[in-house]
Design an enzyme around this catalytic site. Structure first.
Site, PDB file in Angstrom:
ATOM      1  N   MET A  17      73.220 118.457 112.609  1.00 30.77           N
ATOM      2  CA  MET A  17      73.611 117.665 111.440  1.00 30.77           C
ATOM      3  C   MET A  17      74.474 116.498 111.870  1.00 30.77           C
ATOM      4  O   MET A  17      75.340 116.629 112.725  1.00 30.77           O
ATOM      5  CB  MET A  17      74.407 118.520 110.467  1.00 30.77           C
ATOM      6  CG  MET A  17      74.807 117.785 109.211  1.00 30.77           C
ATOM      7  SD  MET A  17      75.376 118.965 107.993  1.00 30.77           S
ATOM      8  CE  MET A  17      76.084 117.861 106.768  1.00 30.77           C
ATOM      9  N   CYS A  18      74.206 115.402 111.292  1.00 29.98           N
ATOM     10  CA  CYS A  18      74.925 114.199 111.655  1.00 29.98           C
ATOM     11  C   CYS A  18      75.996 113.923 110.600  1.00 29.98           C
ATOM     12  O   CYS A  18      76.159 114.657 109.643  1.00 29.98           O
ATOM     13  CB  CYS A  18      73.951 113.029 111.733  1.00 29.98           C
ATOM     14  SG  CYS A  18      72.465 113.415 112.706  1.00 29.98           S
ATOM     15  N   ARG A  19      76.728 112.887 110.829  1.00 31.21           N
ATOM     16  CA  ARG A  19      77.693 112.370 109.865  1.00 31.21           C
ATOM     17  C   ARG A  19      77.459 110.878 109.774  1.00 31.21           C
ATOM     18  O   ARG A  19      77.182 110.246 110.790  1.00 31.21           O
ATOM     19  CB  ARG A  19      79.133 112.539 110.371  1.00 31.21           C
ATOM     20  CG  ARG A  19      79.623 113.908 110.500  1.00 31.21           C
ATOM     21  CD  ARG A  19      79.955 114.519 109.156  1.00 31.21           C
ATOM     22  NE  ARG A  19      80.177 115.934 109.382  1.00 31.21           N
ATOM     23  CZ  ARG A  19      79.206 116.811 109.605  1.00 31.21           C
ATOM     24  NH1 ARG A  19      77.954 116.417 109.611  1.00 31.21           N
ATOM     25  NH2 ARG A  19      79.475 118.069 109.812  1.00 31.21           N
ATOM     26  N   ASN A  77      71.154 111.430 107.733  1.00 31.66           N
ATOM     27  CA  ASN A  77      71.655 112.742 108.098  1.00 31.66           C
ATOM     28  C   ASN A  77      70.647 113.739 107.564  1.00 31.66           C
ATOM     29  O   ASN A  77      70.378 113.748 106.364  1.00 31.66           O
ATOM     30  CB  ASN A  77      73.048 112.964 107.482  1.00 31.66           C
ATOM     31  CG  ASN A  77      73.532 114.398 107.655  1.00 31.66           C
ATOM     32  OD1 ASN A  77      73.022 115.134 108.494  1.00 31.66           O
ATOM     33  ND2 ASN A  77      74.515 114.783 106.852  1.00 31.66           N
TER      34      ASN A  77
END
Lengths: 281, 281, 281, 281
Positions: free
Chosen positions: B1-3, B112
Site C-alpha cells: 500500500m502506498c501513501r 494507491n
C-alpha cells in the site's frame, strides 16, 4: 553500442574472465577501440551456470568499472558457462530490468545492437509475444521484446529457427512501418549447455563478433601462455571485440551467420531471417 | 500500500509539505498507522508545477526517508500545486519508471492500490492503450498502464469520464479473466490547475482518503496555528492518511466518489465506472 | 580527471547551463577532448543559490548523462550562482558523500585534480582539521579533507589566504612523506555572492581553467548570439574546458593564480601556498 | 537498530539462510518484533567464505527485501561460514561503505548497536586507529572505526582481548567527553574458521543475542525437521533475533559475555572492557 562476452569450457572465475585479461570487458567499458560508442557506462550484467537449474544473474545500473560488488563477487563465482554484457543505452531507461543478459527458466539472452525505430514497431512486436509470456515483460528495452519473441517462436526447441523467426518478424514489422534498417545485432543465447551466437543486420553490415581459435592450436602458437595449459580443448570464447592482441587467436564470425558452441565439434552456419506465417495476424 | 498527498493553494516549499508536519508523509513511510502495509520503502516521487509548462518531477528507488537529495531539494522548491507519493511495491520491480507520479505533458497521475491479478489482465489492458501512446510505457507498474488508459479515454478533455472509462475497462477485463476484485484505488490527477481525486474499489471497501477542511473554518477552529494565517482561503490538501491529529481538520472522501479541487467552489461527486464501448474489440 | 563549471550572473536555469550549450558539461562527461581521463562517469553534483540561506545541492553516483532526475529538475531550478561538477574517480569510492560540490553552511567547494599519494598523507591532513569540524567528514575523498582544511584555516573570513594555507599544508605534509607532487588542482569556492577560482599544482603544470570574456565584449564580437542579449554585463562563467568554440570568448586562468568573480570589477591575482605555522604540531 | 546473523557449519546456500526460514532475516528487515526500530531498510550486507583466501562480500544501500541481485545470487552461493547484516541507520549516511560486514584481509566484522554521541568521540577514536590503517577508512559509520580499533589492538592475534581493548577505549573516550552510555553492542567477528560473538553495553542492558542449541539435541527435540538431518553436529547459528519459534532451539547469550564458535567445543566467557594503556596519549 554494447559489448558482450560468452564463455564455455573449463570452469573459470568471473575474475579471470572479466578483470584479468588485457583489454578486458571492464576495460572496454571505459575505452572501446572498435565500438560505435566509446563509453559503455549504462549498466551491465553477468549470468552464469552453477549448481542450480537456473543460472545466476547479477545486473546493475552502475557503470561496470565502478561496481564494487561485481569486483568482490568475481573471484568467488566459478562457472563453466558465463555471459557478460556492458551496456551503452540508446534511448531506453537505465534500469536493472533493461540490463542484459535476460533470463527465462534456464535460458539466457544478450544483444549488441538495436531494433531500428523501436518506438514505431514496439506495439506490434509486443502483441506478437505469446500472451502467456506478455506479463513477464518488466522493462522497456528492445532486447527484452526480442527475447520474448524468440521464446514465442520456439527458442527452447530450436534456437536458430526461433531467432530467425523473431528477426524475420522484426524485419517484416519494420518494413510495414517504413523503418529502413529494422535490426542490427550480434546476439548470444544459451540453455546452459550449448551457446548459439548470431551476427546479422538488415543493412548487412553487422557489428563485430569474434570467436577464439581452438585451444590446441592456440597452445601450439603460444606455448608461453600458461593459462592455455589449464583450459580444456573445447574451451571457447565469443566476444564483440578481441580481448587481447594475440596473433592467430581471434576469428571473425562471418556476416549473416551463426555459430554453435557445443559438446563435440562447434559449427558455423548461415543465418536467414524468416517471418513466421502465424505472426501476420 | 502506498501513501500520497496532493496540495493546491498558496505556494509552499516541499519542505513545508513533506518534512515539517507532524506525522508527515516521510514519517508515514517509516511507520504507517492506517495502512495495509506498515512500511513504504520501495521508492517515492514528487511532482510540482513551477515556471515551466510541464511539471518538475523527482523520483527515486531509495526509501524516501533516506534520500538526501530530496531532503536538500525540498526547501528550494516552492510550488502552488504538489503531488507526492511513497510506494510499497506489490510485486512489480522497484525501479524509477515504476514510481509515481507518472507524467504526460502537463499531467500528473498517482495511485494507491492495485489492479487485481495484474499479470492476468496486463496484456488486454496494454492492447487497449492508444497505439500512439504504447511506446511511452517504460516500466511494469499497473498504474502506468492505468494512466495511459485514462489518457486513451480522454483524460485531457474530461478527467472524470476518462477515469470512469479506464476503471470500467479494468473491471470488464478483470471479470473476463475471472478476477474477483479487479481494482482497488485512490487516485489523483492534475493538469496543474485543477486536481481530481478518486476513491473507488470493486469491493466497495476502498483505501482511505481525506481532504482538509476549508481554511477559514480551520482558522476559526484553530486560531493558534500560525501556518493557517498565511494560507489562501482556497488552499486544500488531499491525503491517504491525516497528517496530524487536528480536530475538525480532516474529512473522509466518501466511498465511490471523487472530489474536484479548483478555482472557486470545490466539488464532490459520485464515481461510476463505465467500460468504453469501443474497447470491447 | 573531473570537470567543473561555475556561473554567476543573470539567473538562468540549470537546463540552460548544463544541457543546452554545445559541448556542454553533460556532453563533456561522455567525451572530453581536453581531459586527462576521457570519461567522467563516476558521479556528479550541482549546487545553487536560491531563496534559502544555504545553497541547494543535488549529488548522484550515476553518470550525469543518465540521471533523469537531474534532467527533469534542470528546467525548474533557476539561480544566479551555480556550481556543477562531474567526477572521474581516482581510487576513492563512488558514493554520494564523495561527490562535489561539498557544502558547509552557505559555502560550496569543488575541485578538479587530486592530493598526491593521498593514502600516505590522509591521516596527517585529517588531524589538522579543526576538531569541531572533524565529525562532519562523511566520505573518503581527498577534496572533502581539503575543504575542511580550508575551513579550518579561515575560508569564511579570507578565502584566498585559507586556500593558500591549506595547499601550503598539503605540500608540507606531502614533502614530509616523500610525495613528489603533493597537489594538482583547479578549485572553486563561493559564499553565494563571490566566487574564488584557483589554478595551481606542485608541478606547476596545472589542469586547464578558463573564464569567459566580459559580456559587452562578447556582444560586440558575436551580435548574432541571442543569449548574450539577456545576460547582465557582470555575468561570468568559469570552466575546466571551454563550452563551445566561440572565438574571443575564453581566456585561460594563468598558472599559479586565482580569479575573483564579484560585484564590480573581477580580479586575477597570484596564488602562493603558505603552510600555516600552527599546523606543524 | 540493525539485525545480524552468523552461521558456521555444513555448507548451505545464502538462500537457505536468508530467505527460507520462517521469520527470516529478510522478513525481519520489514517487520521486526523485538527490535528498537521496526524497519531495517537502510542497506545490508553479506559476507561468506569460499575457495578464496579473502571472503566474498556483497553490500547494498537498497532495502534487503528489494534487492534482486541478492535474491538471484543467494541460491548460487554456498558457504560453511556466513555473516549477514541489515541496517537501520542512526544518523550516518546510507552508503555502501557504511554497510556491514566490514572486511580486512580474511576478517569480517559486524555490529548491532552504536557508539554513543559518536560525533563527540569520533576524532579521538579515529586518532587511536593505527596510522597504517587510517587511510583505509572509507565511510562515516561508527562501526568502521570500531573495527579498525579492534584491528589496531590485535584482533588478528587475540580477538577477545582486542575487542575488550577497543570497547575499553570507547568507554574511556566517551567518559572524557561526558557521554553517559558510550557503547551498545552485539558484535560478531571471524577469520573464516572461528566466530567470536559479543554482547555488551555500557548501560548493561544490551541488545538481544541468541545462539542455536547444538544439533544433536535439536534433532532429538524435533525429529520432524528434515533440515536438521543434513546439518553437521557442529553447525551453529548466532542471531539478533530467533529465526523461528522452535521450542528449545534458542539460547540467550548472557549480558557482558561472548561466545566462541570453533572446531570442537564452543565456549561462553565473560566480557570485560579494558582500555589499552598505550591509547591514553
Amino acid at each position: 553500442m554494447c559489448r558482450w562476452l560468452a564463455y564455455s569450457g573449463t570452469p573459470v572465475s568471473l575474475d579471470d574472465l572479466l578483470y584479468r585479461p588485457e583489454h578486458s570487458l571492464i576495460d572496454q567499458s571505459l575505452h572501446s577501440t572498435m565500438g560505435a560508442e566509446t563509453t559503455n557506462g549504462d549498466g551491465f550484467g553477468v549470468g552464469w551456470y552453477g549448481s542450480e537449474d537456473t543460472p545466476g544473474i547479477y545486473r546493475s545500473i552502475e557503470p561496470a568499472w565502478n561496481d564494487r560488488n561485481l569486483h568482490d563477487l568475481a573471484p568467488h563465482v566459478h562457472s563453466p558457462l558465463v555471459f557478460a554484457h556492458i551496456r551503452a543505452a540508446i534511448g531506453s531507461a537505465v534500469q536493472q530490468t533493461n540490463c542484459h543478459p535476460f533470463r527465462y527458466g534456464k535460458w539466457l539472452f544478450m544483444h549488441n545492437g538495436f531494433i531500428g525505430d523501436f518506438h514505431k514497431v514496439k506495439r506490434d512486436l509486443a502483441l506478437a509475444v505469446d500472451p502467456s509470456l506478455f506479463a513477464l515483460i518488466e522493462g522497456s528495452a528492445d532486447t527484452e521484446i526480442f527475447f520474448y519473441l524468440a521464446l514465442t517462436f520456439g527458442l527452447e526447441d530450436d534456437p536458430p529457427a526461433a531467432v530467425e523467426a523473431a528477426v524475420g518478424l522484426i524485419e517484416e514489422v519494420g518494413l510495414k512501418h517504413g523503418v529502413e534498417h529494422p535490426i542490427q545485432m550480434t546476439v548470444a543465447t544459451t540453455d546452459g549447455a550449448t551457446i548459439w551466437a548470431f551476427r546479422y543486420s538488415s543493412v548487412h553490415d553487422s557489428r563485430s563478433l569474434f570467436y577464439s581459435t581452438d585451444v590446441p592450436t592456440l597452445q601450439a602458437l603460444h606455448p608461453e601462455l600458461e593459462i592455455l595449459s589449464v583450459l580444456s580443448e573445447e574451451s571457447r570464447l565469443i566476444v564483440s571485440e578481441p580481448l587481447r592482441d594475440l596473433p592467430g587467436a581471434w576469428n571473425e564470425v562471418p556476416e549473416s551467420s551463426y555459430g554453435i558452441v557445443q559438446e563435440g565439434q562447434d559449427e558455423l552456419r548461415a543465418f536467414t531471417p524468416k517471418a513466421p506465417v502465424a505472426a501476420h495476424a
